[in-house]
Design an enzyme around this catalytic site. Structure first.
Site, PDB file in Angstrom:
ATOM      1  N   LYS A 204       0.842  -1.191   0.000  1.00 42.50           N
ATOM      2  CA  LYS A 204       0.000   0.000   0.000  1.00 42.50           C
ATOM      3  C   LYS A 204       0.877   1.241   0.000  1.00 42.50           C
ATOM      4  O   LYS A 204       1.738   1.400   0.869  1.00 42.50           O
ATOM      5  CB  LYS A 204      -0.858  -0.041   1.262  1.00 42.50           C
TER       6      LYS A 204
HETATM    7  P1  FBP Z   1      -6.860   7.373   4.220  1.00 45.02           P
HETATM    8  O1  FBP Z   1      -7.644   6.859   3.053  1.00 45.02           O
HETATM    9  O2  FBP Z   1      -7.716   8.014   5.258  1.00 45.02           O
HETATM   10  O3  FBP Z   1      -5.708   8.246   3.752  1.00 45.02           O
HETATM   11  O4  FBP Z   1      -6.262   6.110   4.945  1.00 45.02           O
HETATM   12  C1  FBP Z   1      -5.121   5.488   4.489  1.00 45.02           C
HETATM   13  C2  FBP Z   1      -4.044   5.537   5.538  1.00 45.02           C
HETATM   14  O5  FBP Z   1      -2.943   4.766   5.159  1.00 45.02           O
HETATM   15  C3  FBP Z   1      -4.479   5.074   6.920  1.00 45.02           C
HETATM   16  O6  FBP Z   1      -4.357   3.703   7.065  1.00 45.02           O
HETATM   17  C4  FBP Z   1      -3.586   5.878   7.789  1.00 45.02           C
HETATM   18  O7  FBP Z   1      -4.119   6.133   9.035  1.00 45.02           O
HETATM   19  C5  FBP Z   1      -3.476   7.159   7.054  1.00 45.02           C
HETATM   20  O8  FBP Z   1      -3.602   6.872   5.692  1.00 45.02           O
HETATM   21  C6  FBP Z   1      -2.182   7.873   7.344  1.00 45.02           C
HETATM   22  O9  FBP Z   1      -2.175   9.037   6.607  1.00 45.02           O
HETATM   23  P2  FBP Z   1      -1.049  10.129   6.839  1.00 45.02           P
HETATM   24  O10 FBP Z   1       0.216   9.376   6.947  1.00 45.02           O
HETATM   25  O11 FBP Z   1      -1.132  10.976   5.633  1.00 45.02           O
HETATM   26  O12 FBP Z   1      -1.369  10.835   8.090  1.00 45.02           O
END
Ligand code: FBP
Length: 306
Positions: A204
């Site tokens: 991911k």
């Molecule tokens: P989102 O779709 O809300 O971006 O979620 C994906 C994710 O990987 C979450 O699992 C994680 O909490 C978040 O993004 C972290 O985002 P960032 O590092 O930008 O704070």
């Protein structure tokens, strides 16, 4: 359940895995409205840890309830739901067997000044809760990247040995990376590739921008150019970095944004050969009906033939 040819082909890419891990990957790939297509939409809800409860759930207070996320993922016909230990435990009996779950086994928080994560759950927890996979974040570029990678090595080995799949969130960050660098194309491809090198089944990353960040890489990107202005070409470059498409790669949704902007990204992921989306805030921060409509639109994009 009869596996589709596409899912059988994907499973054949994971040549070293035992039947348990392959069955769990198949479970994720065969569930929901995209079941059997090789594409996936996953709901991740670890933002309470990463950003805090109000920033995560105040826009849609129903989302304070962990059952809400199971229900959203099931009603939307998603492939899986990913979350830390507490929320998975909170719905474990009510939703046992209803949707594949991915136990996020490490987490960071916004109170930390270092780019690191704590291990907050175990492989034994994942088994006890009937999860299909563990989810683990690495921060390539951080001062703690090598410790994180070593933790991943240990947990991935254990997870695979008991038949679980391994999903790696590979998020570049750390002293040498500014905001541009964190999502630059070369850095995103590098981060995705490292996750593949570490044995991730599902990788991911964030959708990459057109920036090329590392000076050492610029020459190569000039002599072997990628159409950086084309979002689908950027996605295709990440897919190539994941063993030339032999590993599943999904892209995150990011901060809440308009449906058109998100669907534009999804079309690029689809056209570039990405395997899908992992959409958190853009799903659970909307009122449920709106979220269901958006997720249905995302699924429709992935259903069309590339
Ligand atoms: P989102 O779709 O809300 O971006 O979620 C994906 C994710 O990987 C979450 O699992 C994680 O909490 C978040 O993004 C972290 O985002 P960032 O590092 O930008 O704070």
């Amino acid at each position: 359940m009869k596996l589709t040819r596409k899912v059988k082909e994907i499973l054949s890419w994971y040549e070293s895995d035992n039947p348990g891990t392959k069955a769990n990957l198949a479970r994720i790939l065969m569930t929901g409205k995209l079941g059997g297509t090789g594409r996936m939409v996953i709901l991740p809800v670890d933002q309470g840890f990463e950003h805090g409860p109000a920033r995560s759930f105040a826009p849609n207070p129903a989302a304070y309830d962990p059952h809400y996320h199971f229900e959203l993922a099931i009603e939307a016909g998603l492939n899986a739901y990913a979350a830390p230990l507490g929320p998975i435990e909170a719905g474990a009996a009510s939703f046992a067997g209803c949707i594949p779950t991915i136990l996020k086994v490490n987490s960071s928080n916004s109170l930390s000044t270092t780019k690191d994560q704590a291990v907050t759950a175990t492989v034994a927890d994942a088994l006890r809760l009937g999860c299909s996979a563990i989810g683990f974040t690495i921060y390539p570029g951080s001062e703690y990247q090598f410790e994180m990678m070593e933790e991943l090595r240990e947990m991935a080995e254990e997870a695979k040995s008991v038949g679980l799949a391994v999903v790696v969130w590979s998020y570049p960050r750390g002293p040498m990376l500014d905001k541009v660098g964190e999502t630059a194309l070369d850095i995103a491809a590098y981060a995705a590739h490292m996750a593949a090198l570490m044995g991730a089944h599902i990788i991911k990353v964030k959708p990459p921008t057109e920036a090329i960040f590392l000076d050492a890489a610029k020459k190569t990107y000039q002599s072997h150019p990628v159409e950086v202005k084309d979002a689908a070409a950027r996605i295709a470059h990440i897919v190539k970095a994941c063993f030339n498409g032999r590993r599943l790669v999904v892209f995150s949704g990011g901060e809440a944004k308009g449906a058109d902007a998100l669907l534009g990204e999804v079309r690029a992921i689809h056209a570039g050969g990405g395997n899908g989306s992992i959409v958190g805030r853009n799903a659970f921060q909307r009122p449920k009906e709106e979220a269901l409509k958006l997720l249905a639109d995302i699924i429709d994009v992935y259903k069309t033939k590339a």
